[in-house]
Each structure stands twice: as C-alpha cells, then as structure tokens.
Design a protein around this motif. Structure first.
Motif, PDB file in Angstrom:
ATOM      1  N   ARG A  16       0.856  -1.177   0.000  1.00  0.00           N
ATOM      2  CA  ARG A  16       0.000   0.000   0.000  1.00  0.00           C
ATOM      3  C   ARG A  16       0.901   1.239   0.000  1.00  0.00           C
ATOM      4  NH1 ARG A  16      -4.348  -0.298   4.587  1.00  0.00           N
ATOM      5  NH2 ARG A  16      -5.643   0.775   3.033  1.00  0.00           N
ATOM      6  N   ALA A  17       0.294   2.411  -0.109  1.00  0.00           N
ATOM      7  CA  ALA A  17       1.071   3.637  -0.283  1.00  0.00           C
ATOM      8  C   ALA A  17       2.077   3.857   0.842  1.00  0.00           C
ATOM      9  CB  ALA A  17       0.129   4.827  -0.401  1.00  0.00           C
ATOM     10  N   ARG A  18       1.715   3.546   2.058  1.00  0.00           N
ATOM     11  CA  ARG A  18       2.615   3.796   3.191  1.00  0.00           C
ATOM     12  C   ARG A  18       3.854   2.910   3.156  1.00  0.00           C
ATOM     13  NH1 ARG A  18       0.155   6.817   7.745  1.00  0.00           N
ATOM     14  NH2 ARG A  18      -1.806   7.644   6.905  1.00  0.00           N
ATOM     15  N   ALA A  19       3.760   1.755   2.456  1.00  0.00           N
ATOM     16  CA  ALA A  19       4.925   0.893   2.326  1.00  0.00           C
ATOM     17  C   ALA A  19       6.010   1.556   1.494  1.00  0.00           C
ATOM     18  CB  ALA A  19       4.525  -0.437   1.699  1.00  0.00           C
ATOM     19  N   THR A 287      -5.290  14.729  -5.241  1.00  0.00           N
ATOM     20  CA  THR A 287      -4.578  13.810  -6.130  1.00  0.00           C
ATOM     21  C   THR A 287      -4.447  14.376  -7.535  1.00  0.00           C
ATOM     22  OG1 THR A 287      -6.549  12.559  -6.847  1.00  0.00           O
ATOM     23  CG2 THR A 287      -5.461  11.868  -4.798  1.00  0.00           C
ATOM     24  N   GLY A 288      -4.988  15.564  -7.778  1.00  0.00           N
ATOM     25  CA  GLY A 288      -4.722  16.270  -9.021  1.00  0.00           C
ATOM     26  C   GLY A 288      -5.896  16.513  -9.940  1.00  0.00           C
ATOM     27  N   ALA A 349      -6.877   6.792  -0.083  1.00  0.00           N
ATOM     28  CA  ALA A 349      -7.565   5.668  -0.708  1.00  0.00           C
ATOM     29  C   ALA A 349      -7.275   5.609  -2.205  1.00  0.00           C
ATOM     30  CB  ALA A 349      -9.066   5.773  -0.458  1.00  0.00           C
ATOM     31  N   VAL A 350      -7.246   6.774  -2.857  1.00  0.00           N
ATOM     32  CA  VAL A 350      -6.946   6.819  -4.293  1.00  0.00           C
ATOM     33  C   VAL A 350      -5.522   6.333  -4.545  1.00  0.00           C
ATOM     34  CG1 VAL A 350      -6.605   8.336  -6.278  1.00  0.00           C
ATOM     35  CG2 VAL A 350      -8.610   8.626  -4.808  1.00  0.00           C
ATOM     36  N   VAL A 351      -4.568   6.812  -3.760  1.00  0.00           N
ATOM     37  CA  VAL A 351      -3.177   6.408  -3.953  1.00  0.00           C
ATOM     38  C   VAL A 351      -3.012   4.922  -3.657  1.00  0.00           C
ATOM     39  CG1 VAL A 351      -0.772   6.859  -3.347  1.00  0.00           C
ATOM     40  CG2 VAL A 351      -2.401   8.749  -3.451  1.00  0.00           C
TER      41      VAL A 351
END
Length: 387
Positions: A16-19, A287-288, A349-351
């Motif tokens: 996941r993103a935090r990894a 997120t853009g 959540a999107v990332v």
C-alpha cells in the motif's frame, strides 16, 4: 520475514502507499480501511477470464462486484443516516432519490461497471428476499453505483449476473480488505494507470471519544498529467507509457468516473452526512483531478450512530404517545475535523488503489500499466517528500 502491518500491505501482501514511505495527513485507524468502522463488512466478486480480440458476449472479461454492508450482514434493515452528492453527473447511483427523501440507508451498497447496474440491483433484491423476507414484503431500493471499465472489459457482454451480486454480498466480511484490481474495480483505470479499489481511514478525537471516518473508492478517473501524490505533480514526469490516452479508440483523457463511499461511527444528522460526502471532492483534488465532463463522480456518506432511528417502513396501528425518534449528533460547529478526515482518507484511498496494483491487458490487447513504484519513489525523494 516479518509481515507488514495492515496499514502497509493488503491481506495478499500487495504494498500500500505507506509501504513506499508516502506521507499523508491525519491519523489512520488500525487497518487504515473503511472496515475500521465497527461491524462494517466488504465483499468482492472478481471476474477475470479470456484474452485476445473482443467478441461481445465472450470477453475478455475484466470486471466484478463490490459489496459494502454498513452495519454488517446482521444490520441490514437497520437504517444509517445518509447523504449523497454528485460532483459530476455522468454516472449512476440507484436508490439515491430515497436517500434524499428520508436521509437514511438500510440496504447493502453495491459497486460495479456501468452496464451491470441492473444485474446488481436485481441481485441485491434477491439477496434481501432470501435473507430478510419480512423486510422484502415492503419495497427495496438498493444502492448500486458504477464506473466504466470498457477500455479493458467486454462491458456489453452482460457478464455480471445477479448471482455475482449475491456472492459479493455473501462474501462481505469485516477486517483488512484487498485493494487494486478486485471486485467492481477489476477493470478500472486511474490517471491512465491501473486503478480500481482503494480504502483508508482516519481517527477523529472528540472530547473523551474517538470516532472513525472510513473511505472507499472505486477509482476510474483522471488524466495522466494531472496526477499529484503528496503534493508533487508526478504525472508530468511519468507521462510515457500511456497507451490509454494515446491510442485512437480510447475514451477521452480524464474520462471514467469515481464512486466514493464514506462511513463514520460518529453520530450525525443526514445533512451532516451529505456535508461529509461533499468533502470527497476535496480529497480527490489533492490527487490532481479537476473533474472531467466525461466522469461520473458520485459520493455517498453514512453514519452508523443513532442505531434504531430513521426507520421508514410500514407502520402498524396508531402511534404511541412516546413514539418519536431521537437523534444525537455532533454540533455543526464541531464538524471541521470530520471534514478534514474525509479529504485525507479519500486522498490516501486513491493512492492505495494505484499502488496496490499490476499492469493489466484486456479487450483487443488494450493495456494499462501499473504505477511504477521505483520511479515514483525517486521523484518523491528528489523533492524531499520522502527520505
């Protein structure tokens, strides 16, 4: 080898993103998922088969169904305060006229592809008839949301059947959940990378209480050049390998849609749930995206507080003298931390939907690349966002 915590890896081990060391605002719950809400359950039915040229009705199939049960399997028929917002209406979410009328939601939420809404609607009704026949004696207005997966999936092939919706609901469980190309998100794309399902949560202290705000997205939106992660416009640097937006038969850049579901155990009024749903757009913007005309951006928020209130089924006899609903709710002037939690959880959540993914090839050889982790990390490190 030590297993990563749930905040950094999905149950199957996908990062996941935090990894990747990506920082996000706010404090996540234990699972960093919408299932941090007590009792809430999520289930998937994933359909992947076939390859080669498109033959409508035969595949390739890259689709599925996602089911979200706000109070779990045993809580169907027990209403939640709810509110819905449309950022852009090029999409569909059934059952929302009744939510707008009553401010309540008491059935499973299903998410699928654009042309499978009817099958899932039928399947949700069949499931309630089987398991809650008394509830089905009145009327049933299930919530079914959709995003378009026709770039990778044989969307006109009617591959999603009512039985798949039943299986997704039956599969719903609490606990850590998969992300990426699963359930309704199987064939979806986000910022012209492989997208799909993503989730995150935030803890909101409130005096002696700690409430959870959970977010779930079926992410299928955005143009590559827009993509922003941790405040860095990485999409401009990752503009190569973009077949979805460069091939002639593809949909316009930015097309697709996003369904977002926000849940909280904080006691809220229906109008406050709608206010939470309105803040989903703030998280997406982080997120853009600026929102495309060709994107159906539909957001639903609910509160599991005030259990037992807001029932609107058939009544019997005359009302008793004390037959009144009572709602306990966070004062409007105290809502800002909950608004922030929505924006922060939606962004992550999107990332997560992008990070927990792999390259996919679908109909007519259409290919969507995965977000390249190594290049992303290098860009964020260059900007000093991660060490």
């Amino acid at each position: 080898m030590t297993a990563r915590p749930a905040s950094e890896a999905t149950p199957s081990g996908k990062p996941r993103a935090r990894a990747l060391g990506i920082p996000f605002a706010g404090t996540p719950g234990a699972l960093n998922a919408i299932t941090d809400l007590p009792g809430l359950a999520v289930g998937y039915e994933t359909l992947i088969h076939g390859d080669g040229a498109l033959r409508t009705g035969h595949g390739p199939v890259r689709t599925g169904v996602t089911a979200i049960l706000p109070r779990g399997r045993d809580g169907v028929g027990n209403p939640c305060a709810a509110g819905m917002v449309s950022l852009n209406g090029n999409g569909e979410m059934t059952g929302t006229a009744w939510i707008e009328e009553t401010g309540s939601l008491d059935l499973p939420i299903l998410i699928t592809n654009t042309h499978s809404v009817g099958a899932c609607h039928t399947g949700a009704i069949e499931w309630v008839v089987r398991h809650y026949p008394k509830l089905a004696e009145a009327w049933l207005l299930p919530v079914v949301g959709e995003t378009w997966d026709g770039y990778l999936n044989d969307i006109n092939g009617a591959h999603v059947k009512p039985a798949h919706a039943l299986r997704a609901i039956d599969a719903a469980r609490p606990g850590a959940i998969e992300e990426g190309s699963v359930g309704g998100g199987t064939g979806m794309n986000c910022y012209a990378f492989k997208g799909g399902c993503g989730t995150a949560s935030r803890v909101v202290p409130y005096g002696p209480h700690r409430y959870t705000v959970g977010a779930f997205v079926q992410a299928n939106f955005g143009s590559r050049h827009e993509l922003t992660i941790a405040g860095v416009p990485v999409g401009r640097e990752l503009a190569d390998d973009n077949p979805m937006e460069t091939r002639r038969q593809a949909a316009p850049a930015g097309a697709g849609s996003v369904i977002a579901i926000v849940g909280t155990d904080a006691p809220l009024l229906p109008a406050q749930c709608k206010a939470l749903a309105r803040r989903v757009g703030m998280g997406l913007a982080r997120t853009g995206t600026t929102g495309s005309h060709f994107s159906g951006d539909l957001f639903l928020a609910f509160s599991t507080g005030n259990e037992g209130a807001l029932k609107s089924r058939f009544s019997e006899g005359e009302p008793a003298k004390d037959e009144f609903d009572q709602l306990r709710f966070v004062p409007w002037g105290r809502m800002d931390p909950f608004y922030a939690a929505v924006a922060h959880a939606i962004e992550e959540a999107v990332v997560n939907a992008l990070v927990a993914n792999a390259t996919m090839i679908g109909r007519d050889g259409h290919r969507t690349p995965a977000l390249p982790h190594d290049r992303l990390v290098a860009l964020l490190r260059k900007r000093g966002v991660i060490s």
